[in-house]
Enzyme design. Structure first.
Site, short mmCIF file in Angstrom:
data_model
loop_
_atom_site.label_atom_id
_atom_site.label_comp_id
_atom_site.label_asym_id
_atom_site.label_seq_id
_atom_site.Cartn_x
_atom_site.Cartn_y
_atom_site.Cartn_z
CG ASP A 71 4.14 -8.56 4.08
OD1 ASP A 71 3.68 -7.49 4.54
OD2 ASP A 71 3.89 -9.68 4.57
CG LEU A 72 9.68 -4.61 3.12
CD1 LEU A 72 10.63 -3.56 2.54
CD2 LEU A 72 10.45 -5.85 3.55
CE LYS A 73 2.91 -8.36 8.12
NZ LYS A 73 3.65 -9.30 7.26
CB THR B 206 -3.65 -13.94 9.91
OG1 THR B 206 -2.32 -13.95 9.39
CG2 THR B 206 -4.55 -13.23 8.95
CE LYS C 87 3.66 -12.51 2.52
NZ LYS C 87 4.65 -12.06 3.52
CG ASP D 137 10.05 4.38 12.43
OD1 ASP D 137 9.99 5.39 13.16
OD2 ASP D 137 11.05 3.64 12.37
CB ILE D 138 8.04 8.95 13.19
CG1 ILE D 138 9.41 9.00 12.50
CG2 ILE D 138 8.19 8.63 14.68
CD1 ILE D 138 10.28 10.16 12.97
CB THR E 59 11.02 6.98 9.64
OG1 THR E 59 11.75 7.92 10.42
CG2 THR E 59 11.84 5.73 9.44
NE ARG F 11 3.95 -21.18 7.84
CZ ARG F 11 3.67 -20.74 9.06
NH1 ARG F 11 4.34 -21.22 10.09
NH2 ARG F 11 2.76 -19.81 9.25
#
Ligand code: C5P
Length: 245
Positions: A72-74, A131, A45, A77-78, A81, A222
């Protein structure tokens, strides 16, 4: 319980179920870590920290090395975009790409449409509730429902918007599996093997518990990246996953 997800080529292969979060500030420490991992894992990831430093070229490098990439850029936005961001971020060849379900139905429909128009479409995953959020933190942003109720609401909205994958915690994965059925791709971070530090996560579970509750794939950062022996840590998690399949 073996989870029958269409997106997983071989559901009985533990390597298909483990995604290692490469949360590093640049490519150099990420490459060092991959050497330590010794080819134990297939899925990586790439999140904001590494992507904003290195961009698509590092994703392409990982693809050339034969890894599957979860980017994983999450996006949140509108609609216009987010659709454009999906087109730009997809050029490097990521298999999975995230957006926040809280962006709403129109945003998710625009995202699903944009992804469907691409020659190599990434599969979209809607992030439900992070999470790291618990009831108190949700209340702080005006959501007085339980995390589980909010996750279910957002997952149903994402599904109705044409998105077939979700990110949720192990606490809600059984609920989403029973609600959405076997074809949903349910990706679960907040995984903590026995004896590892919880850190900033709140809604956590062990690898075996998350798989038994119906997770398609686990995201682990981690507990592997900060381990004294990353390859041994990853192998132990793969063995735990195998025991739960
Ligand atoms: O180090 P740790 O195992 O907590 O890393 C979890 C990874 O999963 C991080 O990269 C984090 O950004 C990501 N993630 C998460 N919770 C979500 C979605 C993604 O922890 N809801």
């Amino acid at each position: 319980m073996l989870t029958d997800t269409q997106a997983i080529l071989d559901p009985s292969d533990p390597k298909e179920r483990l995604i290692v979060a490469l949360d590093f500030p640049s490519a150099a420490p990420a490459r060092t870590f991959l050497t330590q991992l010794g080819g134990t894992c297939r899925w990586l990831k790439v999140g904001m920290e590494l992507y904003y430093a290195e961009g698509n070229s590092f994703v392409q490098e990982l693809r050339t090395l034969g890894y599957e990439v979860f980017l994983d850029l999450k996006f949140h936005d509108i609609p216009n975009t987010v659709a454009g961001a999906i087109r730009s971020a997809s050029t490097a060849g990521a298999t999975l790409l995230t957006l926040h379900a809280a962006g709403g139905a129109v945003m998710m429909e625009a995202a699903a449409h944009a992804a469907s128009q691409l020659s190599a479409s990434p599969r979209l995953l809607a992030v439900t509730v992070l999470t790291s959020m618990d009831s108190a933190q949700l209340a702080g942003i005006g959501i007085t429902d339980t995390p589980a109720d909010q996750v279910l609401r957002l997952a149903k909205l994402a599904w109705a918007s044409g998105i077939r994958g979700m990110v949720c915690s192990a606490e809600e994965v059984a609920l989403l599996r029973s609600t959405l059925g076997p074809s949903a791709e349910l990706v679960v971070p907040g995984i903590r093997p026995a004896g590892t530090a919880i850190g900033d996560q709140k809604r956590v579970a062990s690898p075996a518990d998350a798989i038994r509750r119906g997770a398609s794939r686990l995201v682990v950062g981690r507990p592997i990246t900060h381990a004294a022996a990353p390859q041994a840590a990853a192998e132990a998690i793969l063995a735990e996953i195998a025991s739960a399949l």
